[in-house]
Write a protein that holds these residues in place. Structure first.
Motif, PDB file in Angstrom:
ATOM      1  N   UNK A   1       0.859  -1.180   0.000  1.00  0.00           N
ATOM      2  CA  UNK A   1       0.000   0.000   0.000  1.00  0.00           C
ATOM      3  C   UNK A   1       0.896   1.231   0.000  1.00  0.00           C
ATOM      4  N   UNK A   2       0.317   2.391  -0.240  1.00  0.00           N
ATOM      5  CA  UNK A   2       1.107   3.622  -0.266  1.00  0.00           C
ATOM      6  C   UNK A   2       1.437   4.068   1.161  1.00  0.00           C
ATOM      7  N   UNK A   3       2.439   4.920   1.279  1.00  0.00           N
ATOM      8  CA  UNK A   3       2.849   5.420   2.590  1.00  0.00           C
ATOM      9  C   UNK A   3       1.727   6.217   3.260  1.00  0.00           C
ATOM     10  N   UNK A   4       1.010   7.093   2.540  1.00  0.00           N
ATOM     11  CA  UNK A   4      -0.092   7.810   3.187  1.00  0.00           C
ATOM     12  C   UNK A   4      -1.201   6.873   3.689  1.00  0.00           C
ATOM     13  N   UNK A   5      -1.460   5.797   2.944  1.00  0.00           N
ATOM     14  CA  UNK A   5      -2.477   4.835   3.373  1.00  0.00           C
ATOM     15  C   UNK A   5      -2.022   4.120   4.638  1.00  0.00           C
ATOM     16  N   UNK A   6      -0.746   3.743   4.690  1.00  0.00           N
ATOM     17  CA  UNK A   6      -0.216   3.112   5.906  1.00  0.00           C
ATOM     18  C   UNK A   6      -0.306   4.080   7.085  1.00  0.00           C
TER      19      UNK A   6
END
Length: 132
Positions: free
Chosen positions: A40-45
């Protein structure tokens, strides 16, 4: 009262968050490892970790620019007490006790009267929030 339950149990309502909990059950992990595994993307994490940290089930520590996450045993015990209290019909009593005795006082501050709430500048930021 309902908000407290939602804050804690929201951690279990997303497949990615449950996967994070599975990974962390093996021990502390860096955010970069979680990113690799979850794809997943860093912002989603960051969004998921903010929810997990707010629930009290996961704790974070910052080392330089890296965030390390682990399961918080006390937070898990608190979630178990909430679930047991719901099953026994004692939710109100448990939440009243939480205001005075539980170390998770900061996340339940919305239950306090405005004059009793800690000032925002007194509350430490979670490393999940510090990056934003």
């Amino acid at each position: 009262m309902t908000k407290e339950y939602l804050r804690v149990f929201r951690a279990f309502t997303d497949e990615s968050r449950v996967r994070v909990l599975q990974l962390l059950s093996q021990g502390e992990l860096c955010a970069c490892i979680l990113l690799e595994d979850l794809k997943i993307s860093q912002p989603t994490l960051s969004h998921h970790m903010k929810i997990l940290c707010a629930s009290g089930i996961v704790k974070a520590r910052q080392v330089g620019r890296w965030s390390y996450y682990s399961i918080d045993g006390e937070g898990c015990e608190y979630a178990a007490r909430l679930l047991n209290a719901a099953a026994e019909g004692k939710m109100e009593e448990l939440l009243r006790m939480a205001l005075f005795f539980h170390r998770l006082l900061r996340p339940v501050r919305f239950l306090l009267h405005p004059e009793q709430r800690p000032k925002k500048e007194d509350a430490p930021d979670c490393c999940c929030l510090a990056k934003k």
